[in-house]
Design a protein around this motif. Structure first.
Motif, PDB file in Angstrom:
ATOM      1  N   PRO A 123      12.890   9.888  -4.842  1.00 19.80           N
ATOM      2  CA  PRO A 123      11.260  10.157  -4.209  1.00 19.80           C
ATOM      3  C   PRO A 123      10.211   9.178  -5.108  1.00 19.80           C
ATOM      4  O   PRO A 123       9.392   8.550  -4.326  1.00 19.80           O
ATOM      5  N   VAL A 124      10.453   9.334  -6.482  1.00 20.54           N
ATOM      6  CA  VAL A 124       9.425   8.454  -7.241  1.00 20.54           C
ATOM      7  C   VAL A 124       9.614   7.084  -6.802  1.00 20.54           C
ATOM      8  O   VAL A 124       8.526   6.430  -6.656  1.00 20.54           O
ATOM      9  N   GLY A 125      10.786   6.578  -7.127  1.00 24.62           N
ATOM     10  CA  GLY A 125      10.996   5.292  -6.615  1.00 24.62           C
ATOM     11  C   GLY A 125      10.605   4.663  -5.173  1.00 24.62           C
ATOM     12  O   GLY A 125      10.035   3.697  -5.109  1.00 24.62           O
ATOM     13  N   ILE A 126      10.747   5.606  -4.437  1.00 28.72           N
ATOM     14  CA  ILE A 126      10.383   5.292  -3.084  1.00 28.72           C
ATOM     15  C   ILE A 126       8.877   5.398  -2.705  1.00 28.72           C
ATOM     16  O   ILE A 126       8.385   4.332  -2.206  1.00 28.72           O
ATOM     17  N   TYR A 127       8.358   6.067  -3.667  1.00 32.67           N
ATOM     18  CA  TYR A 127       6.777   6.099  -3.620  1.00 32.67           C
ATOM     19  C   TYR A 127       6.206   4.920  -4.164  1.00 32.67           C
ATOM     20  O   TYR A 127       5.355   4.390  -3.599  1.00 32.67           O
ATOM     21  N   VAL A 128       6.801   4.304  -5.089  1.00 36.13           N
ATOM     22  CA  VAL A 128       6.272   3.152  -5.716  1.00 36.13           C
ATOM     23  C   VAL A 128       6.555   2.075  -4.913  1.00 36.13           C
ATOM     24  O   VAL A 128       5.524   1.080  -4.702  1.00 36.13           O
ATOM     25  N   SER A 129       7.853   2.048  -4.279  1.00 34.72           N
ATOM     26  CA  SER A 129       7.933   0.698  -3.385  1.00 34.72           C
ATOM     27  C   SER A 129       7.005   0.823  -2.109  1.00 34.72           C
ATOM     28  O   SER A 129       6.705  -0.297  -1.711  1.00 34.72           O
ATOM     29  N   THR A 130       6.854   2.373  -1.768  1.00 33.70           N
ATOM     30  CA  THR A 130       5.960   2.382  -0.795  1.00 33.70           C
ATOM     31  C   THR A 130       4.491   1.876  -0.770  1.00 33.70           C
ATOM     32  O   THR A 130       3.683   1.179  -0.236  1.00 33.70           O
ATOM     33  N   ASP A 131       4.100   1.888  -2.212  1.00 34.30           N
ATOM     34  CA  ASP A 131       2.804   1.409  -2.705  1.00 34.30           C
ATOM     35  C   ASP A 131       2.897  -0.082  -2.521  1.00 34.30           C
ATOM     36  O   ASP A 131       1.841  -0.438  -2.132  1.00 34.30           O
ATOM     37  N   THR A 132       3.953  -0.744  -2.743  1.00 34.54           N
ATOM     38  CA  THR A 132       3.952  -2.078  -2.601  1.00 34.54           C
ATOM     39  C   THR A 132       3.897  -2.516  -1.203  1.00 34.54           C
ATOM     40  O   THR A 132       3.116  -3.551  -0.890  1.00 34.54           O
ATOM     41  N   VAL A 133       4.375  -1.823  -0.453  1.00 32.93           N
ATOM     42  CA  VAL A 133       4.876  -2.255   1.044  1.00 32.93           C
ATOM     43  C   VAL A 133       3.187  -2.123   1.744  1.00 32.93           C
ATOM     44  O   VAL A 133       2.788  -2.857   2.649  1.00 32.93           O
ATOM     45  N   VAL A 134       2.585  -0.965   1.416  1.00 34.48           N
ATOM     46  CA  VAL A 134       1.131  -0.611   2.211  1.00 34.48           C
ATOM     47  C   VAL A 134       0.229  -1.827   1.819  1.00 34.48           C
ATOM     48  O   VAL A 134      -0.291  -2.095   2.928  1.00 34.48           O
ATOM     49  N   LYS A 135       0.512  -2.608   0.784  1.00 33.88           N
ATOM     50  CA  LYS A 135      -0.688  -3.887   0.517  1.00 33.88           C
ATOM     51  C   LYS A 135       0.022  -4.926   1.674  1.00 33.88           C
ATOM     52  O   LYS A 135      -0.862  -5.856   1.599  1.00 33.88           O
ATOM     53  N   SER A 136       1.054  -4.887   1.967  1.00 35.06           N
ATOM     54  CA  SER A 136       1.426  -5.967   2.825  1.00 35.06           C
ATOM     55  C   SER A 136       1.017  -5.804   4.289  1.00 35.06           C
ATOM     56  O   SER A 136       1.439  -6.707   5.291  1.00 35.06           O
ATOM     57  N   GLY A 137       0.599  -4.687   4.740  1.00 36.32           N
ATOM     58  CA  GLY A 137       0.072  -4.351   6.170  1.00 36.32           C
ATOM     59  C   GLY A 137       1.207  -3.420   6.997  1.00 36.32           C
ATOM     60  O   GLY A 137       2.190  -2.819   6.671  1.00 36.32           O
ATOM     61  N   ILE A 138       0.409  -2.971   8.003  1.00 37.03           N
ATOM     62  CA  ILE A 138       1.173  -1.896   9.012  1.00 37.03           C
ATOM     63  C   ILE A 138       2.501  -2.017   9.426  1.00 37.03           C
ATOM     64  O   ILE A 138       3.337  -1.403   9.247  1.00 37.03           O
ATOM     65  N   TYR A 139       2.701  -3.368   9.717  1.00 32.73           N
ATOM     66  CA  TYR A 139       4.095  -3.856  10.372  1.00 32.73           C
ATOM     67  C   TYR A 139       5.112  -3.609   9.293  1.00 32.73           C
ATOM     68  O   TYR A 139       6.288  -3.233   9.613  1.00 32.73           O
ATOM     69  N   TYR A 140       4.830  -4.052   8.126  1.00 33.91           N
ATOM     70  CA  TYR A 140       5.854  -4.354   6.932  1.00 33.91           C
ATOM     71  C   TYR A 140       6.215  -2.394   6.744  1.00 33.91           C
ATOM     72  O   TYR A 140       7.031  -2.179   6.295  1.00 33.91           O
TER      73      TYR A 140
END
Length: 419
Positions: free
Chosen positions: A328-345
């Motif tokens: 869950p922690v790693g997925i949260y960190v990856s989600t943080d990166t993806v959020v910055k790329s936009g809604i479609y990503y």
């Protein structure tokens, strides 16, 4: 805060649709579902509707559907117990009061002699208002027991999980991972409908505001007929010529509104992985078609399913270390990166996680859905189910090992990202 909200929405959606699959097919089979829960641990939110209590629990590490017969029934009524009975219009017992009977002044107090609220549905006992007279009271199949003010619906044998056919039980378990694949498929379709599906037509897509194409006067929708006299038949031809022509003038012959126009364009040089390539600032053409979107959704689902299986193969063969797994922690960190790329990503990331969850749950590991299905396969071969106590012990050990693995992976994530 945006990342926190995105993580909660994605995680909640994945767990909800997974458990919803179990829930829907269990209900279709006639199984009594006592609880539909998101998370584990203490209840944060609870709402009862019909036969089912819907809850959100404190620990966001999964969810469950509590089906009748899967766990020991919560209430056991033994001979000698004094209970209160309330009746419906058909004179059947519809409420069995185990304690605090004074709160139900209209109930009939009975000393139990014999009881069966699973198969034959009756209570036999001595009512206080009938001296030494043994009576039998029929019980409604939807009757509830009341223990310390908490109502629990009884589960006749035909409403319990184990009473259903092997196919019905297997489908109720398989439906969870299946819904994760369905969710991913639907999300990929929505992305394709909103963004469009890339095509290989030699037609210009979106023009970037600061690229060579914009400066030269090219427009979205222009159809490229030739470049430097070379005939163009596909978008791949356009990309190939531009990539190999950094800082070289190219004469585009394009068709715009049925008019042929000559436009010179000089690709800008860009370094990618040590190689100098040319770019003009044009996205690939896309087509917004429902049929194309469905096809694209299917292809994307199949593609990412294969990619995840490749990863598992590398893990099994030792090419992929356990330290590279994420919890869950790693997925949260990856989600943080993806959020910055936009809604479609972000939507694509959610779909990939959904496929991953579906595959994980189908692995033949005790305590997971795949482990349950493995026991059903053995039952199909043997012609009879495995002893419930033995199966329960195997699932308990499997669950303990999974929790240990999750702790190890989570600790690795914390060390990797925060220490």
């Amino acid at each position: 805060m945006t990342t926190v909200i995105a993580f909660i929405v994605i995680f909640g959606a994945l767990v909800f649709f997974h458990e919803w699959g179990h829930f829907i097919f269990a209900k279709r089979a006639g199984i009594l579902c006592r609880e539909f829960a998101i998370g584990f641990g203490p209840k944060v939110f609870s709402h009862k509707k019909g036969e089912t209590t819907y809850t959100i629990r404190l620990l966001p590490i999964g969810g469950f559907v509590r089906m009748a017969g899967e766990d020991p029934e919560m209430v056991e009524i033994k001979p000698g117990y004094r209970i209160g009975l309330l009746f419906d219009e058909a004179n059947r017992v519809n409420k069995i009061i185990l304690n605090n009977k004074e709160k139900f002044p209209n109930c009939r107090i009975v000393e139990v002699e014999q009881v069966d609220i699973e198969k034959d549905l009756f209570i036999k006992g001595y009512p206080e208002d009938e001296e030494e007279k043994l009576l039998t009271f029929p019980v409604s199949p939807t009757a509830v027991t009341i223990d310390k003010g908490v109502e629990s619906q009884i589960a006749p044998i035909d409403r319990q999980f184990a009473s259903k056919t092997l196919g019905q039980r297997a489908m109720a378990i398989f439906a969870g991972p299946m819904m994760n694949f369905v969710l991913a498929f639907v999300v990929f379709i929505i992305i394709a409908l909103l963004q469009g599906v890339p095509t290989n037509d030699p037609k210009l897509g979106v023009i970037t505001p600061d690229g060579a194409a914009k400066v030269a006067g090219l427009k979205q929708g222009d159809v490229v007929q030739s470049i430097n006299g070379s005939e163009i038949s596909s978008w791949a031809d356009v990309v190939d010529i531009i990539r190999h022509s950094p800082n070289k003038k190219l004469d585009f012959t394009i068709n715009r509104s049925n008019k042929e126009i000559e436009i010179p364009v000089t690709p800008i040089e860009k370094k990618v992985e040590g190689e100098k390539i040319g770019i003009i600032g044009v996205y690939s053409p896309v087509e917004k078609s429902p049929l194309q979107a469905i096809s694209s959704g299917f292809k994307d689902t199949v593609f990412w399913t294969k990619q995840i299986f490749v990863m598992f193969e590398k893990l099994v063969t030792g090419q992929f270390s356990i330290n590279m797994l994420s919890g869950p922690v790693g997925i949260y960190v990856s989600t943080d990166t993806v959020v910055k790329s936009g809604i479609y990503y972000l939507m694509k990331w959610g779909a990939i996680l959904s496929i991953n969850l579906g595959i994980m749950n189908l692995l033949p590991i005790p305590a997971l859905d795949g482990g349950r299905l493995m026991f059903f396969a053995v039952e199909a071969v043997r012609g009879k189910p495995i002893d419930k106590q033995k199966e329960g012990m195997v699932h308990f050990i499997g669950f303990a090992l999974l929790m240990l693995l999750m702790l190890v992976v989570t600790w690795n994530d914390i060390q990797r990202f925060f220490l």
